[in-house]
Scaffold this motif. Structure first.
Motif, PDB file in Angstrom:
ATOM      1  N   SER A   1       0.835  -1.194   0.000  1.00  0.00           N
ATOM      2  CA  SER A   1       0.000   0.000   0.000  1.00  0.00           C
ATOM      3  C   SER A   1       0.872   1.246   0.000  1.00  0.00           C
ATOM      4  O   SER A   1       1.930   1.291   0.640  1.00  0.00           O
ATOM      5  CB  SER A   1      -0.966   0.018   1.186  1.00  0.00           C
ATOM      6  OG  SER A   1      -0.253   0.149   2.382  1.00  0.00           O
TER       7      SER A   1
ATOM      8  N   VAL B   1      -3.690   0.285  -3.179  1.00  0.00           N
ATOM      9  CA  VAL B   1      -3.370  -1.026  -2.623  1.00  0.00           C
ATOM     10  C   VAL B   1      -3.179  -1.998  -3.782  1.00  0.00           C
ATOM     11  O   VAL B   1      -4.079  -2.192  -4.597  1.00  0.00           O
ATOM     12  CB  VAL B   1      -4.479  -1.550  -1.682  1.00  0.00           C
ATOM     13  CG1 VAL B   1      -4.103  -2.932  -1.137  1.00  0.00           C
ATOM     14  CG2 VAL B   1      -4.715  -0.573  -0.535  1.00  0.00           C
TER      15      VAL B   1
ATOM     16  N   GLN C   1      -4.992   6.321  -1.151  1.00  0.00           N
ATOM     17  CA  GLN C   1      -4.252   5.085  -0.901  1.00  0.00           C
ATOM     18  C   GLN C   1      -4.424   4.147  -2.088  1.00  0.00           C
ATOM     19  O   GLN C   1      -5.547   3.883  -2.524  1.00  0.00           O
ATOM     20  CB  GLN C   1      -4.758   4.386   0.358  1.00  0.00           C
ATOM     21  CG  GLN C   1      -4.022   3.065   0.614  1.00  0.00           C
ATOM     22  CD  GLN C   1      -4.499   2.348   1.856  1.00  0.00           C
ATOM     23  OE1 GLN C   1      -5.690   2.129   2.042  1.00  0.00           O
ATOM     24  NE2 GLN C   1      -3.564   1.986   2.717  1.00  0.00           N
TER      25      GLN C   1
END
Length: 160
Positions: free
Chosen positions: A88, A147, A145
């Motif tokens: 991440s 991931v 974010q």
């Protein structure tokens, strides 16, 4: 492309070193929590491109400075059967409006002046070619974010 064992933490560290000056100039602090993860079958050059892209984007998303956190962990797939590496990359930047999130990985979609819009499309196709997935979570004004999940084993059957 032929996949060889790649140390993902090593690839990420190299990228972070490469962008250290840019981060410093942008007043971006990069923290890393790289877990104990085994090598995975991959194309080193392509994976370098993926992380370079995401790290550069993250730095550029923080014009006022901020914090980027890079983490790697060993996890199990959704069905709990096969091991994968979860990576991440989180920034405290401008965030992405919801309307743009769905288009992020489309070729030629860009909000950057002078951007080609190919960076994330290429990133996406490289991750797919590694049998993996990429998800993005973002709140405008709070950051973004990404991931990435990359499998440790390829589904392909070995030739006997």
């Amino acid at each position: 492309s032929r996949k060889v064992p790649v140390d993902i933490n090593h690839v990420i560290r190299d990228c972070l070193v490469e962008y250290a000056d840019q981060a410093e100039n942008a007043h971006v602090t990069i923290t890393q929590q790289l877990g104990d993860v085994p090598p995975l079958p991959g194309d080193t050059i392509q994976l370098q491109q993926v992380f370079a892209n995401l790290i550069r984007n993250g730095i550029e998303a923080m014009p006022q400075g901020g914090i980027m956190k890079v983490e790697t962990n060993l996890k199990l797939s959704e069905n709990g059967t096969s091991p994968l590496i979860s990576i991440s990359i989180t920034d405290t930047g401008l965030g992405i409006p919801a309307g743009n999130l769905t288009k992020l990985f489309d070729p030629f979609f860009t909000t950057k002046h002078g951007g080609t819009g190919l960076g994330l499309a290429i990133t996406h196709s490289i991750i797919q070619s590694h049998g993996g997935s990429i998800d993005v979570h973002s709140q405008p004004g709070e950051g973004t974010q990404f991931v990435i999940r990359l499998p440790l084993e390829r589904e392909e059957k070995k030739e006997e």
